[in-house]
Design a protein around this motif. Structure first.
Motif, PDB file in Angstrom:
ATOM      1  N   ASN A 234       0.840  -1.196   0.000  1.00 21.44           N
ATOM      2  CA  ASN A 234       0.000   0.000   0.000  1.00 21.44           C
ATOM      3  C   ASN A 234       0.874   1.244   0.000  1.00 21.44           C
ATOM      4  O   ASN A 234       1.913   1.293   0.679  1.00 21.44           O
ATOM      5  CB  ASN A 234      -0.900   0.017   1.231  1.00 21.44           C
ATOM      6  CG  ASN A 234      -1.776  -1.216   1.310  1.00 21.44           C
ATOM      7  OD1 ASN A 234      -2.163  -1.776   0.290  1.00 21.44           O
ATOM      8  ND2 ASN A 234      -2.073  -1.638   2.509  1.00 21.44           N
ATOM      9  N   TYR A 235       0.417   2.245  -0.712  1.00 25.17           N
ATOM     10  CA  TYR A 235       1.169   3.497  -0.811  1.00 25.17           C
ATOM     11  C   TYR A 235       0.224   4.673  -0.640  1.00 25.17           C
ATOM     12  O   TYR A 235      -0.949   4.602  -1.029  1.00 25.17           O
ATOM     13  CB  TYR A 235       1.870   3.608  -2.166  1.00 25.17           C
ATOM     14  CG  TYR A 235       2.876   2.516  -2.424  1.00 25.17           C
ATOM     15  CD1 TYR A 235       2.479   1.305  -2.989  1.00 25.17           C
ATOM     16  CD2 TYR A 235       4.221   2.683  -2.101  1.00 25.17           C
ATOM     17  CE1 TYR A 235       3.394   0.287  -3.215  1.00 25.17           C
ATOM     18  CE2 TYR A 235       5.145   1.664  -2.340  1.00 25.17           C
ATOM     19  CZ  TYR A 235       4.721   0.476  -2.883  1.00 25.17           C
ATOM     20  OH  TYR A 235       5.634  -0.532  -3.106  1.00 25.17           O
ATOM     21  N   TRP A 236       0.756   5.740  -0.091  1.00 27.46           N
ATOM     22  CA  TRP A 236      -0.001   6.987   0.082  1.00 27.46           C
ATOM     23  C   TRP A 236       0.735   8.125  -0.608  1.00 27.46           C
ATOM     24  O   TRP A 236       1.972   8.189  -0.609  1.00 27.46           O
ATOM     25  CB  TRP A 236      -0.128   7.331   1.570  1.00 27.46           C
ATOM     26  CG  TRP A 236      -1.066   6.461   2.330  1.00 27.46           C
ATOM     27  CD1 TRP A 236      -0.760   5.341   3.034  1.00 27.46           C
ATOM     28  CD2 TRP A 236      -2.482   6.653   2.462  1.00 27.46           C
ATOM     29  NE1 TRP A 236      -1.897   4.820   3.601  1.00 27.46           N
ATOM     30  CE2 TRP A 236      -2.966   5.597   3.279  1.00 27.46           C
ATOM     31  CE3 TRP A 236      -3.382   7.601   1.988  1.00 27.46           C
ATOM     32  CZ2 TRP A 236      -4.315   5.465   3.622  1.00 27.46           C
ATOM     33  CZ3 TRP A 236      -4.718   7.478   2.326  1.00 27.46           C
ATOM     34  CH2 TRP A 236      -5.173   6.416   3.134  1.00 27.46           C
ATOM     35  N   GLY A 237      -0.043   9.038  -1.168  1.00 24.66           N
ATOM     36  CA  GLY A 237       0.524  10.276  -1.672  1.00 24.66           C
ATOM     37  C   GLY A 237       0.734  11.247  -0.524  1.00 24.66           C
ATOM     38  O   GLY A 237       0.361  10.984   0.618  1.00 24.66           O
ATOM     39  N   GLN A 238       1.328  12.383  -0.845  1.00 31.89           N
ATOM     40  CA  GLN A 238       1.666  13.365   0.175  1.00 31.89           C
ATOM     41  C   GLN A 238       0.476  14.229   0.568  1.00 31.89           C
ATOM     42  O   GLN A 238       0.505  14.911   1.591  1.00 31.89           O
ATOM     43  CB  GLN A 238       2.825  14.257  -0.298  1.00 31.89           C
ATOM     44  CG  GLN A 238       2.446  15.339  -1.297  1.00 31.89           C
ATOM     45  CD  GLN A 238       2.223  14.830  -2.705  1.00 31.89           C
ATOM     46  OE1 GLN A 238       2.339  13.636  -2.992  1.00 31.89           O
ATOM     47  NE2 GLN A 238       1.925  15.743  -3.617  1.00 31.89           N
ATOM     48  N   GLY A 239      -0.567  14.208  -0.228  1.00 34.32           N
ATOM     49  CA  GLY A 239      -1.757  14.995   0.063  1.00 34.32           C
ATOM     50  C   GLY A 239      -1.785  16.301  -0.707  1.00 34.32           C
ATOM     51  O   GLY A 239      -0.743  16.913  -0.950  1.00 34.32           O
ATOM     52  N   THR A 240      -2.968  16.713  -1.095  1.00 35.56           N
ATOM     53  CA  THR A 240      -3.143  17.987  -1.785  1.00 35.56           C
ATOM     54  C   THR A 240      -4.347  18.706  -1.175  1.00 35.56           C
ATOM     55  O   THR A 240      -5.390  18.101  -0.941  1.00 35.56           O
ATOM     56  CB  THR A 240      -3.302  17.788  -3.304  1.00 35.56           C
ATOM     57  OG1 THR A 240      -3.366  19.057  -3.954  1.00 35.56           O
ATOM     58  CG2 THR A 240      -4.543  16.983  -3.656  1.00 35.56           C
ATOM     59  N   GLN A 241      -4.174  19.979  -0.906  1.00 38.33           N
ATOM     60  CA  GLN A 241      -5.212  20.741  -0.221  1.00 38.33           C
ATOM     61  C   GLN A 241      -6.296  21.199  -1.193  1.00 38.33           C
ATOM     62  O   GLN A 241      -6.003  21.726  -2.270  1.00 38.33           O
ATOM     63  CB  GLN A 241      -4.599  21.973   0.459  1.00 38.33           C
ATOM     64  CG  GLN A 241      -5.590  22.879   1.166  1.00 38.33           C
ATOM     65  CD  GLN A 241      -6.168  22.250   2.422  1.00 38.33           C
ATOM     66  OE1 GLN A 241      -5.435  21.737   3.260  1.00 38.33           O
ATOM     67  NE2 GLN A 241      -7.488  22.315   2.564  1.00 38.33           N
ATOM     68  N   VAL A 242      -7.530  20.997  -0.789  1.00 33.76           N
ATOM     69  CA  VAL A 242      -8.689  21.517  -1.518  1.00 33.76           C
ATOM     70  C   VAL A 242      -9.447  22.423  -0.556  1.00 33.76           C
ATOM     71  O   VAL A 242      -9.811  22.001   0.547  1.00 33.76           O
ATOM     72  CB  VAL A 242      -9.597  20.388  -2.016  1.00 33.76           C
ATOM     73  CG1 VAL A 242     -10.908  20.962  -2.550  1.00 33.76           C
ATOM     74  CG2 VAL A 242      -8.893  19.568  -3.091  1.00 33.76           C
TER      75      VAL A 242
END
Length: 123
Positions: A111-119
């Protein structure tokens, strides 16, 4: 090494649209499922909310709160998943995270996660 790179977050007015993209790169044997999760600031410390998922068989699932407004799609050739967000509401404001369940060499599922992006949606 596998990486997930997210793009497309930002500011939007209520009723507007944004499109998020997540590209998986590295040595990937197969993609089992790719998802978008989100975590609102007021929900820090709680579990991230599953927004939408796209499975290897082409099936999709959505949180009730986004059904009819968000659409998840996948570009198989580019190992990319998109989240088209329409009719945005202030409650959609959150950090959106890409998640991928991948098969990597040799036949290992990780499993992998991205760093996140703000909306951020303003009224």
């Amino acid at each position: 090494q596998v990486q997930l790179e997210e793009s497309g977050g930002g500011l939007a007015q209520a009723g507007g649209s944004l499109r998020l993209s997540c590209a998986a790169s590295g040595t990937i044997v197969g993609i089992n499922v790719m998802c978008w999760y989100r975590q609102a600031r007021q929900a820090l410390g709680k579990q991230r909310e599953l927004v939408a998922s796209f499975a290897n068989d082409g099936s999709t699932n959505y949180a009730d709160s986004v059904k009819g407004r968000f659409t998840i799609s996948r570009d198989t050739a580019k190992n990319t998943v998109h989240l088209q967000m329409n009719s945005l509401k202030p409650d959609d404001s959150a950090v959106y995270y890409c998640y991928a369940d991948l098969t990597v060499p040799v036949r290992i599922r990780r499993n992998y996660w991205g760093q996140g992006t703000q909306v951020t949606v303003f009224s």
